[in-house]
Design a protein around this motif. Structure first.
Motif, PDB file in Angstrom:
ATOM      1  N   ARG A   1       0.798  -1.236   0.000  1.00 55.80           N
ATOM      2  CA  ARG A   1       0.000   0.000   0.000  1.00 55.80           C
ATOM      3  C   ARG A   1       0.822   1.274   0.000  1.00 55.80           C
ATOM      4  O   ARG A   1       0.464   2.243  -0.664  1.00 55.80           O
ATOM      5  CB  ARG A   1      -0.947   0.012   1.194  1.00 55.80           C
ATOM      6  CG  ARG A   1      -1.961  -1.097   1.143  1.00 55.80           C
ATOM      7  CD  ARG A   1      -2.851  -1.162   2.341  1.00 55.80           C
ATOM      8  NE  ARG A   1      -2.674  -0.012   3.224  1.00 55.80           N
ATOM      9  CZ  ARG A   1      -3.423   0.233   4.262  1.00 55.80           C
ATOM     10  NH1 ARG A   1      -4.406  -0.548   4.580  1.00 55.80           N
ATOM     11  NH2 ARG A   1      -3.200   1.275   5.017  1.00 55.80           N
ATOM     12  N   VAL A   2       1.898   1.310   0.792  1.00 54.14           N
ATOM     13  CA  VAL A   2       2.689   2.536   0.940  1.00 54.14           C
ATOM     14  C   VAL A   2       4.177   2.240   1.053  1.00 54.14           C
ATOM     15  O   VAL A   2       4.590   1.132   1.416  1.00 54.14           O
ATOM     16  CB  VAL A   2       2.266   3.357   2.188  1.00 54.14           C
ATOM     17  CG1 VAL A   2       0.830   3.815   2.109  1.00 54.14           C
ATOM     18  CG2 VAL A   2       2.532   2.608   3.462  1.00 54.14           C
ATOM     19  N   ARG A   3       4.967   3.276   0.759  1.00 53.97           N
ATOM     20  CA  ARG A   3       6.395   3.272   1.069  1.00 53.97           C
ATOM     21  C   ARG A   3       6.652   4.539   1.873  1.00 53.97           C
ATOM     22  O   ARG A   3       6.285   5.640   1.442  1.00 53.97           O
ATOM     23  CB  ARG A   3       7.237   3.286  -0.201  1.00 53.97           C
ATOM     24  CG  ARG A   3       8.747   3.289   0.089  1.00 53.97           C
ATOM     25  CD  ARG A   3       9.594   3.402  -1.167  1.00 53.97           C
ATOM     26  NE  ARG A   3       9.264   2.372  -2.120  1.00 53.97           N
ATOM     27  CZ  ARG A   3       9.160   2.580  -3.436  1.00 53.97           C
ATOM     28  NH1 ARG A   3       9.334   3.783  -3.944  1.00 53.97           N
ATOM     29  NH2 ARG A   3       8.854   1.589  -4.244  1.00 53.97           N
ATOM     30  N   VAL A   4       7.242   4.400   3.058  1.00 49.96           N
ATOM     31  CA  VAL A   4       7.507   5.544   3.932  1.00 49.96           C
ATOM     32  C   VAL A   4       9.014   5.685   4.100  1.00 49.96           C
ATOM     33  O   VAL A   4       9.687   4.761   4.561  1.00 49.96           O
ATOM     34  CB  VAL A   4       6.834   5.356   5.315  1.00 49.96           C
ATOM     35  CG1 VAL A   4       7.141   6.541   6.223  1.00 49.96           C
ATOM     36  CG2 VAL A   4       5.329   5.157   5.164  1.00 49.96           C
ATOM     37  N   THR A   5       9.515   6.860   3.713  1.00 49.88           N
ATOM     38  CA  THR A   5      10.952   7.128   3.775  1.00 49.88           C
ATOM     39  C   THR A   5      11.183   8.444   4.503  1.00 49.88           C
ATOM     40  O   THR A   5      10.532   9.444   4.199  1.00 49.88           O
ATOM     41  CB  THR A   5      11.552   7.217   2.358  1.00 49.88           C
ATOM     42  OG1 THR A   5      11.259   6.012   1.650  1.00 49.88           O
ATOM     43  CG2 THR A   5      13.063   7.414   2.406  1.00 49.88           C
TER      44      THR A   5
END
Length: 97
Positions: A14-18
Motif C-alpha cells: 500500500r505505501v512506502r515511507v521514507t
C-alpha cells in the motif's frame, strides 16, 4: 555536495515511507522521478531548492514543520537543502488493485 540520507521504514503493498535527512546545506537527493503520488510531512522547517530535470526550472520549497503537502507521480527533479538539518517524511501511495 553530499547526498541526503533516505531511510525507508515501511514498504508494503500500500505505501512506502521514507525519512529524508539533509545534514548540511547543499546535501541533495540527486536526480529522481517520483514513481507514485505522495504526501510529504516536514519534521523540521526550512527551505529546499527543487530543480526540474525536464527543463531546468527551479522552485523554492518552504517547509513548515508538521504541515504536509502532496506531490504527483512522474515529477522529475533534484532537491537540495538550503540550510542545515532539514528532515521530512515522504509517504508514497501505491496504486490499489
Amino acid at each position: 555536495m553530499a547526498e541526503a540520507r533516505g531511510e525507508t521504514t515501511i514498504d508494503d503493498e500500500r505505501v512506502r515511507v521514507t525519512t529524508w535527512s539533509f545534514e548540511k546545506a547543499g546535501d541533495t537527493t540527486g536526480p529522481h522521478v517520483h514513481e507514485f503520488d505522495y504526501v510529504l510531512v516536514p519534521v523540521t522547517g526550512g527551505t529546499l531548492t527543487a530543480v526540474s530535470t525536464a527543463d531546468g526550472s527551479t522552485r523554492t520549497l518552504t517547509q513548515v514543520a508538521g504541515s504536509p503537502y502532496t506531490g504527483v507521480a512522474g515529477l522529475a527533479h533534484t532537491v537540495t537543502a538550503d540550510a542545515d538539518g532539514i528532515v521530512f517524511v515522504e509517504v508514497e501511495l501505491k496504486p490499489q488493485p
